[in-house]
Design an enzyme around this catalytic site. Structure first.
Site, PDB file in Angstrom:
ATOM      1  N   VAL A   1     -19.704 -15.660 -35.653  1.00  0.00           N
ATOM      2  CA  VAL A   1     -20.956 -16.126 -36.249  1.00  0.00           C
ATOM      3  C   VAL A   1     -21.112 -17.595 -35.872  1.00  0.00           C
ATOM      4  O   VAL A   1     -20.338 -18.441 -36.339  1.00  0.00           O
ATOM      5  CB  VAL A   1     -20.932 -15.962 -37.784  1.00  0.00           C
ATOM      6  CG1 VAL A   1     -22.215 -16.496 -38.402  1.00  0.00           C
ATOM      7  CG2 VAL A   1     -20.730 -14.486 -38.164  1.00  0.00           C
TER       8      VAL A   1
ATOM      9  N   CYS B   1      -8.172 -16.902 -29.747  1.00  0.00           N
ATOM     10  CA  CYS B   1      -8.018 -18.314 -29.397  1.00  0.00           C
ATOM     11  C   CYS B   1      -6.833 -18.907 -30.163  1.00  0.00           C
ATOM     12  O   CYS B   1      -6.297 -18.302 -31.101  1.00  0.00           O
ATOM     13  CB  CYS B   1      -9.305 -19.082 -29.701  1.00  0.00           C
ATOM     14  SG  CYS B   1      -9.602 -19.396 -31.456  1.00  0.00           S
TER      15      CYS B   1
ATOM     16  N   GLU C   1     -12.148 -13.539 -35.876  1.00  0.00           N
ATOM     17  CA  GLU C   1     -10.903 -13.449 -36.659  1.00  0.00           C
ATOM     18  C   GLU C   1     -11.093 -13.978 -38.076  1.00  0.00           C
ATOM     19  O   GLU C   1     -10.438 -13.517 -39.012  1.00  0.00           O
ATOM     20  CB  GLU C   1      -9.788 -14.232 -35.958  1.00  0.00           C
ATOM     21  CG  GLU C   1      -9.342 -13.630 -34.623  1.00  0.00           C
ATOM     22  CD  GLU C   1     -10.141 -14.103 -33.421  1.00  0.00           C
ATOM     23  OE1 GLU C   1     -11.296 -14.528 -33.598  1.00  0.00           O
ATOM     24  OE2 GLU C   1      -9.611 -14.048 -32.308  1.00  0.00           O
TER      25      GLU C   1
HETATM   26  N1  THU Z   1     -14.546 -16.519 -30.240  1.00  0.00           N
HETATM   27  C1  THU Z   1     -14.047 -15.676 -31.193  1.00  0.00           C
HETATM   28  O1  THU Z   1     -14.802 -15.139 -32.019  1.00  0.00           O
HETATM   29  N2  THU Z   1     -12.705 -15.434 -31.204  1.00  0.00           N
HETATM   30  C2  THU Z   1     -11.832 -15.911 -30.286  1.00  0.00           C
HETATM   31  O2  THU Z   1     -10.626 -15.701 -30.422  1.00  0.00           O
HETATM   32  C3  THU Z   1     -12.343 -16.624 -29.111  1.00  0.00           C
HETATM   33  C4  THU Z   1     -13.712 -17.184 -29.264  1.00  0.00           C
HETATM   34  C5  THU Z   1     -16.006 -16.807 -30.232  1.00  0.00           C
HETATM   35  C6  THU Z   1     -16.346 -18.185 -30.707  1.00  0.00           C
HETATM   36  C7  THU Z   1     -17.689 -18.396 -30.026  1.00  0.00           C
HETATM   37  O3  THU Z   1     -18.708 -17.864 -30.857  1.00  0.00           O
HETATM   38  C8  THU Z   1     -17.605 -17.577 -28.770  1.00  0.00           C
HETATM   39  O4  THU Z   1     -16.495 -16.699 -28.939  1.00  0.00           O
HETATM   40  C9  THU Z   1     -17.412 -18.405 -27.509  1.00  0.00           C
HETATM   41  O5  THU Z   1     -16.321 -19.238 -27.629  1.00  0.00           O
END
Ligand code: THU
Length: 131
Positions: free
Chosen positions: A45, A88, A57
């Site tokens: 989001v 990440c 997550e």
């Molecule tokens: N993102 C996630 O939701 N989880 C991760 O582990 C990596 C990155 C999302 C954050 C952002 O909205 C988009 O991916 C690009 O970084």
């Protein structure tokens, strides 16, 4: 009992369609199992203040606590094409807090333990001493 990774991944793919990602256009879905068998899902989001983004997550962890607590045992996240991605670095820390070293993750290079993807993690046990 063996975990149905295909089913867990399918749940992650399904929830990725609900991602709110108008800035990056990178949709993420995450799905996990809790130690009582409950399934938790989350999607990313985003926010006009870019740094305020909630990763998928975050939704999983909030849902874990909101629906009764417990520990995460299995986790997978996918991108908008349904490909498995790595959580990440920040979210590995979130997952470690709620699943510990034994949490299993489906990654692009197979099933790994939390201790493989966040070795020697800082965690709750580190706060017991010097305060
Ligand atoms: N993102 C996630 O939701 N989880 C991760 O582990 C990596 C990155 C999302 C954050 C952002 O909205 C988009 O991916 C690009 O970084």
């Amino acid at each position: 009992m063996a975990v149905d990774w295909d089913a867990l991944r399918a749940s992650a793919v399904a929830v990725s369609a609900r991602a709110y990602a108008p800035y990056s256009n990178y949709h993420v879905g995450a799905a996990a199992l809790a130690d009582d068998g409950r399934e938790l899902v989350g999607c990313n989001v985003e926010n006009a203040a870019y740094g305020v983004v909630l990763c998928a997550e975050c939704g999983v962890v909030s849902s874990l606590h909101a629906t009764g607590g417990g520990r995460l045992t299995h986790f997978v996240c996918v991108d908008g094409r349904g490909e498995v991605i790595m959580p990440c670095g920040r979210c590995r820390q979130l997952l470690f807090e709620n699943g510990g070293n034994d949490l299993e993750l489906l990654t692009p290079s197979g099933v790994k333990r939390m201790s493989d993807v966040l070795p020697d993690a800082f965690g709750p046990d580190d706060l017991t001493g010097d305060r």
